[in-house]
Design a protein around this motif. Structure first.
Motif, short mmCIF file in Angstrom:
data_model
loop_
_atom_site.label_atom_id
_atom_site.label_comp_id
_atom_site.label_asym_id
_atom_site.label_seq_id
_atom_site.Cartn_x
_atom_site.Cartn_y
_atom_site.Cartn_z
N HIS A 98 1.38 6.29 -3.98
CA HIS A 98 1.99 6.57 -2.69
C HIS A 98 2.61 5.29 -2.14
O HIS A 98 2.14 4.19 -2.41
N SER A 99 3.65 5.43 -1.35
CA SER A 99 4.27 4.27 -0.71
C SER A 99 3.33 3.65 0.32
O SER A 99 2.50 4.34 0.91
N LEU A 100 3.49 2.36 0.52
CA LEU A 100 2.72 1.69 1.56
C LEU A 100 3.13 2.25 2.92
O LEU A 100 4.33 2.31 3.23
N ASP B 78 -6.33 -5.85 -4.96
CA ASP B 78 -6.00 -4.71 -5.82
C ASP B 78 -4.65 -4.11 -5.44
O ASP B 78 -3.84 -3.76 -6.30
N LEU B 79 -4.43 -3.98 -4.14
CA LEU B 79 -3.17 -3.40 -3.67
C LEU B 79 -1.99 -4.31 -3.99
O LEU B 79 -0.90 -3.84 -4.35
N HIS B 80 -2.18 -5.64 -3.84
CA HIS B 80 -1.13 -6.58 -4.20
C HIS B 80 -0.74 -6.41 -5.67
O HIS B 80 0.45 -6.39 -6.02
N ALA C 153 3.10 -4.56 -9.63
CA ALA C 153 3.38 -3.85 -10.88
C ALA C 153 4.50 -2.84 -10.70
O ALA C 153 5.25 -2.55 -11.64
N ARG C 154 4.64 -2.32 -9.49
CA ARG C 154 5.72 -1.37 -9.20
C ARG C 154 6.99 -2.07 -8.75
O ARG C 154 7.96 -1.42 -8.37
#
Length: 308
Positions: free
Chosen positions: A148-150, A223-225, A230-231
């Motif tokens: 999902h987008s931030l 983890d989110l970073h 990666a995306r």
């Protein structure tokens, strides 16, 4: 003779995976006590297959009903008197909530399907509620980690200002409960204590192995970073590591105030719609914080060499 059936419907991000894993790992112990448990591994790709879509066709529902009836007869033949069906997707999905910026807006439609296929045998429905600032932060982190987008500032403001809270979710559940008792448990009382949640579901005390292992923790800021990098969509989050707190102090305060109001409503009787499980014994599960303390922070969703 009808079984005593409890639907543990989650909510998501409220120690559901830990509870389900603990039930699965202790299935032999549970059956020796006259209990049985169905979890996502059995339900999502088998027993309840066909109920989770946006539209459920009568033929598919009839097939699910038949599979459930057969499985119930097998459980009874083994001597099971009490069954816990634990599946948080009966409420909806985390990503659907994040997209809608609302707390389980379709819960009545979703849950009614599962109550119906249990053939009128549901005795109680158990919902675990969590402080809304922590719940939404965990839900957003989970959704981002899965593609999902931030959420932007407008989305976060909509979540913080949304009029829909746990009170509305409880009311919707009660509407489709079909006479079953609705029990609401504060997450802060059962986090890391699956035995306490099992008591709320069945009224029975069972010594469960592996109760201290927490699973499916919320992704940390680092983890989110990594996921966003990666995306190829790097983002500057306020924190460098630890628990992600996407809301402003004012937004978090609004969400916490709404949760306090929900607990107060439940404590006062919830207009006869539900019962707040405040008297869960702590004798076998150690200490837990008060339902309104809500101070656990990221370190309490820790791994310590295990999956939190």
């Amino acid at each position: 003779m009808a079984m005593d059936i409890t639907l543990h419907v989650g909510a998501h991000r409220s120690a559901t995976t830990s509870f389900q894993a603990c039930l699965s790992e202790n299935l032999g112990v549970l059956r020796a006590e006259g209990l049985d448990a169905w979890g996502p591994r059995l339900l999502r790709k088998g027993l309840f297959d066909g109920l989770g879509g946006s539209v459920v066709y009568p033929r598919a529902a009839a097939k699910v009903h038949g599979r459930v009836a057969l499985r119930l007869s097998h459980a009874q033949a083994r001597g099971a008197e009490t069954l816990v069906v634990s599946e948080e997707n009966m409420l909806g999905s985390v990503r659907a909530n994040v997209r809608a910026r609302l707390l389980y807006p379709d819960v009545a439609d979703k849950l009614a399907r599962y109550v119906a296929v249990m053939d009128g045998q549901v005795a109680r429905i158990v919902l675990v509620v969590r402080a809304l600032d922590h719940w939404w932060a965990s839900a957003c982190a989970y959704a981002v980690a899965r593609g999902h987008s931030l959420p932007n500032a407008r989305a976060l403001e909509a979540m913080a200002a949304a009029p829909r809270t746990w009170r509305d979710v409880v009311a919707d559940i009660a509407e489709v409960a079909g006479g079953a008792e609705v029990i609401v448990v504060p997450f802060e009382r059962v986090a890391g204590r699956p035995g306490a949640l099992l008591r709320a579901c069945t009224g029975k005390d069972v010594a469960l192995a592996g109760s201290d292992i927490w699973r499916n923790r919320a992704p940390s800021v680092s983890d989110l970073h990594e996921e966003l990098a990666a995306r190829k969509k790097p983002a500057a989050l306020v924190e460098e590591d630890g628990r992600w707190r996407p809301f402003t102090p004012l937004q978090a305060a609004l969400l916490r105030e709404a949760y306090v109001d929900d607990i107060a409503w439940l404590s006062s009787g919830a207009d006869g719609l539900a019962t707040l499980a405040e008297d869960i014994s702590r004798a076998q599960d150690g200490r837990s914080p008060h339902a309104l303390a809500c101070k656990e922070g990221h370190q309490d969703e820790r791994e310590d060499g295990r999956v939190a």
